[in-house]
Design an enzyme around this catalytic site. Structure first.
Site, PDB file in Angstrom:
ATOM      1  N   ASP A 104       0.860  -1.186   0.000  1.00 25.73           N
ATOM      2  CA  ASP A 104       0.000   0.000   0.000  1.00 25.73           C
ATOM      3  C   ASP A 104       0.895   1.233   0.000  1.00 25.73           C
ATOM      4  OD1 ASP A 104       1.074   0.288   2.520  1.00 25.73           O
ATOM      5  OD2 ASP A 104      -0.828   0.273   3.595  1.00 25.73           O
ATOM      6  N   ASP A 120       1.378   4.726   2.375  1.00 25.08           N
ATOM      7  CA  ASP A 120       0.986   5.314   3.660  1.00 25.08           C
ATOM      8  C   ASP A 120       1.339   6.793   3.715  1.00 25.08           C
ATOM      9  OD1 ASP A 120       0.464   2.632   5.181  1.00 25.08           O
ATOM     10  OD2 ASP A 120       2.474   2.392   4.322  1.00 25.08           O
ATOM     11  N   ASP A 151      -3.310   4.309   2.821  1.00 26.32           N
ATOM     12  CA  ASP A 151      -3.644   4.647   4.203  1.00 26.32           C
ATOM     13  C   ASP A 151      -3.377   6.123   4.435  1.00 26.32           C
ATOM     14  OD1 ASP A 151      -4.467   2.169   5.135  1.00 26.32           O
ATOM     15  OD2 ASP A 151      -2.466   1.562   5.808  1.00 26.32           O
TER      16      ASP A 151
END
Ligand code: GTP
Ligand code: MN
Ligand code: MN
Length: 387
Positions: free
Chosen positions: A205, A207, A311
């Site tokens: 992902d 962040d 995120d």
């Protein structure tokens, strides 16, 4: 043993991962990849203690500044339990470890990996499904289980979300996030955290940590960011949670309802391949055909975009250094830093604060360097935190 010349250990290594510099990917990738499989397998079995023991061995080997050639070089090294040593010896002698190979091909490991690879599915849920005989996405879909919104998105974008995010894609997402954040709150700061801040070339992902230099200006910011991302059609999924952190007199940093801080959003971005116009234009001048083919393959199913997990975390500036340290990772590095704090300094460290139990007070910090100094640790830069 007495009378033998004292052999200096081949490597000097401290026992806490936060005392070591651990670059990416390290010099012992054959060994660390194998130990990582065993750690993951233990974690997928819900055996956290066993998982942690393998993670510590893995972290130690990752920090060594040269390749281990024989078992003798392991003498005197911390963090290596009997089990890890056996696996390492096998790998050094035979090039493979039968235990690791068996683990990788076991139906349980494969099914658990596949099921926890669905966004929104944790170990507990996957375990329940596996016990019912569910081993594939097709079996899950015909099982009649009702899935929550996160899991539905996880199935829908399964292929994309299991394809590693590249550095270029992370940079493209950064441009998107910065653009949106600055348009809803000028002066706000966006910092790339997680694995990409540690210098990794790919990740699961992207962040981001977001703050504003004036304390309080960040309140409610997450909702404005989400609204703006949605209005621009950049979000495929989002779930925002409010964290209610508040400092307590006893220093535990327990959540409380009176002050809402640290909002966080788990999301899936829609990353179109014109997200970085500069790159696309430059590439097209070189080889238009290649760009076209790559564009077709960007998303699964031949669409010109792909899904990427992002995120977003919003921190007040007073906690920013702690939040940045906490959200940069690695997970093991963070864990070890908290263990060091408690055991060696009688302090409790979180992503919000550092509390000194002997002095019974919070220790302030406006940079990561200050936090390391409070803890009596030598500073480790983000790229050295890949334990
Ligand atoms: P990849 O994303 O897999 O490339 O690696 P990563 O190191 O970026 O992992 P991840 O995105 O899962 O987490 C980044 C950092 O955020 C790690 O240090 C985690 O410990 C931390 N983190 C993740 N979830 C939470 C959470 O719920 N609370 C806190 N405080 N920290 C978290
Ligand atoms: Mn990450
Ligand atoms: Mn993350």
């Amino acid at each position: 043993q007495q009378g033998d010349p004292v052999e200096a250990p081949a490597f000097l290594a401290a026992s806490y991962a936060c005392q070591r510099n651990t670059p990416q990917p390290g010099h012992n990738t054959l060994l660390t990849a194998a130990l990582s499989v065993l750690a993951e397998s233990a974690e997928l079995n819900g055996d956290e203690g066993r998982g942690l023991a393998f993670r510590r061995s893995e972290g130690l080997l990752r920090s060594l500044d040269r390749r281990v050639q024989g078992p003798a070089e392991l003498r005197g090294l911390p963090c290596l339990g009997d089990h890890s040593q056996r696996v390492i010896q096998d790998l050094l002698e035979n090039g493979v470890s039968s235990e690791v190979e068996e683990t990788k091909s076991s139906p349980r490991y494969r099914a658990m990996k596949l099921l926890t690879g669905i966004f929104g599915v944790g170990v507990k849920t996957a375990k329940r499904w596996f016990t019912e005989g569910i081993c594939s996405l097709a079996q899950l879909e015909t099982s009649g289980h009702s899935l929550n919104a996160a899991q539905q998105a996880g199935i829908k974008y399964y292929t994309d979300l299991n394809q590693p995010v590249s550095r270029e894609e992370a940079d493209a997402v950064s441009v998107m996030v910065e653009g949106v954040v600055h348009s809803v709150l000028p002066g706000a700061r966006v910092t790339l955290a997680g694995g990409f801040r540690r210098g990794k070339m790919s990740g699961h992902d992207v962040d981001f940590l977001i703050t504003h230099p004036d304390e309080g200006k960040e309140e409610g910011l997450i909702h404005k960011i989400i609204a703006c991302l949605e209005s621009r059609g950049l979000l495929l999924y989002q779930q925002t949670t409010r964290n209610t952190y508040r400092e307590s007199a006893k220093g535990a940093g327990r959540p409380s309802s009176s002050m809402d801080r640290f909002d966080r959003c788990f999301s899936i971005f829609k990353l179109t391949n014109d997200s970085s116009p500069e790159d696309t234009r430059r590439a097209q001048q070189q080889d238009p055909e290649r760009v076209r083919v790559e564009a077709d393959q960007t998303g699964s199913g031949g669409r010109p975009w792909r899904a990427v997990r992002v995120d977003l975390v919003v921190s007040p500036i007073s906690q920013f250094a702690f939040a940045l340290l906490g959200w940069t990772g690695s997970k093991l590095f963070e864990r070890e830093m908290r263990r060091w704090a408690v055991r060696e300094r009688s302090m409790s460290l979180s992503s919000h604060a550092l509390y000194d139990r002997n002095q019974e007070r919070y220790l302030r910090a406006s940079s990561e360097e200050e936090i390391f100094a409070h803890l009596g640790l030598e500073y480790v830069s983000p790229t050295g935190r890949n334990a």
